[in-house]
Design a protein around this motif. Structure first.
Motif, short mmCIF file in Angstrom:
data_model
loop_
_atom_site.label_atom_id
_atom_site.label_comp_id
_atom_site.label_asym_id
_atom_site.label_seq_id
_atom_site.Cartn_x
_atom_site.Cartn_y
_atom_site.Cartn_z
N ASN A 1 0.89 -1.25 0.05
CA ASN A 1 0.01 -0.13 0.28
C ASN A 1 0.97 1.22 0.10
OD1 ASN A 1 -1.67 2.43 1.42
ND2 ASN A 1 -3.10 0.86 1.12
N ARG A 2 1.94 1.24 1.00
CA ARG A 2 2.63 2.58 0.82
C ARG A 2 3.37 2.66 -0.56
NH1 ARG A 2 4.90 0.21 5.68
NH2 ARG A 2 3.85 1.08 7.57
N THR A 3 3.83 1.73 -1.29
CA THR A 3 4.31 1.77 -2.54
C THR A 3 3.52 2.50 -3.73
OG1 THR A 3 5.72 -0.22 -2.21
CG2 THR A 3 5.47 0.73 -4.36
N ILE A 4 2.13 1.97 -3.36
CA ILE A 4 1.10 2.66 -4.39
C ILE A 4 0.95 4.00 -3.88
CG2 ILE A 4 -1.42 2.47 -5.18
CD1 ILE A 4 0.14 0.21 -5.89
N GLN A 5 0.87 4.33 -2.69
CA GLN A 5 0.88 5.70 -2.40
C GLN A 5 1.78 6.76 -2.95
OE1 GLN A 5 -0.05 6.66 2.03
NE2 GLN A 5 -0.40 4.42 2.11
N ARG A 6 3.15 6.24 -2.95
CA ARG A 6 4.24 7.04 -3.44
C ARG A 6 3.98 7.04 -4.97
NH1 ARG A 6 7.06 4.04 0.59
NH2 ARG A 6 7.91 2.64 -0.82
#
Length: 579
Positions: free
Chosen positions: A504-509
């Motif tokens: 999820n953090r990767t998608i946010q970035r």
């Protein structure tokens, strides 16, 4: 004009004419058309174009002498109208361009006929229309003239409400007005004439059974469905100041609410019809409507639409096509000034802008404004709000959140994949150059919500589209979202090929989205088996995902890409290859 007849391209300020064969008849016809424009906001008449044809066939040419025509229009109008007449060549045909300025007086033909341009029609003016336009152009303010009412006719509740509005103002000068004596307060609000009788504005605002307007100033009806029976009807006479507040409360009591939580945790309550937008429409109806016609403001309210109709046309020079940029022109300056001093109207005349901004910010369509000789109507359409638009706008710099051009451009790009300055200029009511400045600004830091397409980036007027990460944030608020998903998928697949996993953090970035929007993107990929959960952890933003059963191999993705290009080519990319 390919594909469209010339008549379809006419506007409130552009008219195409085919010159009549007889010189006398041609001059009479063009003098009448010039009167139409002079009694409106001015415009251009192009002579030598058959408005029923399209393409090059529409250009039939004109052999009228420019100087003779200019002289005849001057002779055939009263007062004599000075226009600019110029001949020019187009498609091997000689055409004539007549530029008509907005008049300072009311003009008529030599036979005494008066006409006015309303949208694309030239319509006869009634005596009331002539009187109205004459007063507007000479600066006569009907609302500032004395009425037959004096201070003893004022409704005490109306005056008390005025003091309450002033005392709660953030402006210290207005707060001081609240403690004035009655007569001094009326003078400060400019509601008294020289003999201390109330003006017609004072009569309307503060007196019961106002003699300067209709017996019912505002008529409101509510329906449970747009075609159903009314379940509530209010007929409100004077004072206008109290009727105004009662109608605001009546609409507010019947508002539905949609809660929205922003990425920063802030909660918004989105109304069916934003109160700020409705109030501005009601203020405009009160201060720009023509009370001399003795017709009330009509309000129709249902879950499907909210319509505010005011008597009389728009003020001279203001049209539905320039209402955002022309600026405020009060029909009755004295009445408008009282509304501004009481804090009920915009100080700098940006009420229409506010209507547009509030509707777009709440994820809804822009208001529809229409007019004819009898009335002006503002229509707000009821619909489920596109909350993704509200959430996205909250991430923009504050100055952009309040920029009407920015909001209109975003709204159009939710419907169209690409736009150009010359295509969006009319929509935002700006020149092409001004539209290009806005598009360029929105594609640069710190906003960076747009990007020029690769095939048009070096052109003077590139095509612009929303960046992929913006489309991801907007989600289903974008009508072509399914096509945009392909771009999102490609970025995630490329990331997995490089790093083997995603969370999820990767998608946010990657897409500059919040945790919830990133979750939705991941769920979509899991549902299509492009990715699958690979970590033992099952909850939280750190859950890892790896390629799933339907994850495309590099060779397969290349094949899919070629097939997609054959089926649905990007017109901008095609243009880039040609040039």
């Amino acid at each position: 004009m390919r594909g469209k007849s010339a008549s379809k391209l006419e506007t409130a300020s552009l008219d195409f004419k085919e010159a009549k064969a007889n010189f006398k008849e041609a001059c009479n016809d063009l003098a009448e058309a010039a009167v139409c424009f002079a009694n409106a906001g001015g415009g251009v008449i192009v002579v030598g174009v058959a408005d029923a044809r399209s393409g090059l066939e529409a250009f039939v040419g004109c052999d009228l002498d420019a100087e003779s025509l200019r002289s005849r229009i001057h002779q055939l109008t009263s007062p004599s109208l000075l226009v600019e007449v110029e001949g020019f060549k187009f498609s091997d045909k000689r055409l004539i361009e007549i530029t008509v300025p907005e008049g300072l007086e009311v003009y008529s033909t030599s036979k005494g006929y008066t006409y006015q341009r309303i949208n694309t029609d030239c319509v006869p003016m009634r005596p009331m229309d002539v009187t109205r336009l004459t007063e507007e152009r000479r600066g006569v303010d009907w609302s500032a003239t004395p009425s037959d009412r004096d201070i003893n006719d004022i409704d005490p509740l109306a005056l008390r409400y005025c003091r309450r509005l002033l005392s709660s103002s953030a402006d210290s000068l207005r707060q001081r007005y609240a403690s004035f004596s009655d007569i001094d307060l009326l003078r400060a609000l400019r509601l008294t004439a020289d003999d201390d009788h109330l003006t017609k504005a004072g009569d309307l605002l503060l007196c019961s059974e106002a003699t300067s307007g209709p017996s019912d100033l505002i008529v409101y009806q509510h329906k449970r469905t747009q075609a159903g029976e009314s379940d509530a009807i209010l007929r409100l006479g004077g004072p206008l100041i109290l009727a105004f507040e009662e109608i605001v409360q009546a609409v507010r009591a019947r508002q539905g609410i949609t809660p929205v939580t922003l990425a920063n945790g802030q909660q918004l309550q989105i109304e069916d019809y934003p109160s700020a937008a409705f109030r501005e429409a009601l203020v405009n109806a009160a201060v720009h409507g023509d009370w001399r016609s003795r017709q009330p403001i009509q309000i129709e309210h249902s879950p499907q639409y909210l319509r505010i109709t005011s008597p009389g046309p728009l003020v001279s020079g203001v049209t539905v096509n320039n209402i955002l940029t022309r600026g405020s022109r009060a029909r009755f300056p004295s009445l408008a000034a009282a509304f501004r001093l009481l804090g009920l109207a915009e100080e700098v005349g940006q009420g229409v802008d506010r209507m547009y901004r509030e509707m777009i910010r709440s994820g809804r369509d822009i208001p529809l404004i229409s007019e004819d000789q009898q009335q002006v109507a503002v229509l707000f359409r009821g619909q489920n709000p596109k909350t993704r638009i509200t959430k996205f706008l909250s991430t923009l710099p504050l100055e952009e959140q309040d920029d009407t051009d920015t909001l209109l451009i975003l709204r159009q790009l939710c419907e169209k994949r690409t736009i150009k300055a010359d295509g969006v200029a009319d929509y935002i009511q700006r020149s092409v150059d001004e539209a290009q400045v806005s598009l360029r600004r929105l594609s640069s830091e710190p906003v960076s919500m747009l990007e020029p397409t690769r095939g048009t980036v070096n052109r003077k007027l590139p095509s612009y589209r929303l960046r992929a990460e913006v489309v991801a944030q907007l989600g289903n608020a974008v009508s072509y979202h399914s096509r945009a998903i392909d771009d999102i998928d490609k970025k995630i697949i490329d990331h997995l090929n490089d790093y083997g996993e995603v969370n999820n953090r990767t998608i946010q970035r990657l897409f500059d989205v919040d945790v919830y929007q990133a979750r939705d993107i991941l769920q979509s990929l899991v549902g299509r088996e492009i990715i699958a959960r690979s970590s033992t952890q099952t909850r939280g933003v750190a859950v890892k995902y790896s390629p799933g059963p339907s994850f495309p191999s590099p060779k397969k993705r290349k094949s899919q890409s070629i097939t997609k290009a054959n089926v649905e080519p990007d017109p901008d990319e095609e243009a880039g290859r040609l040039f």
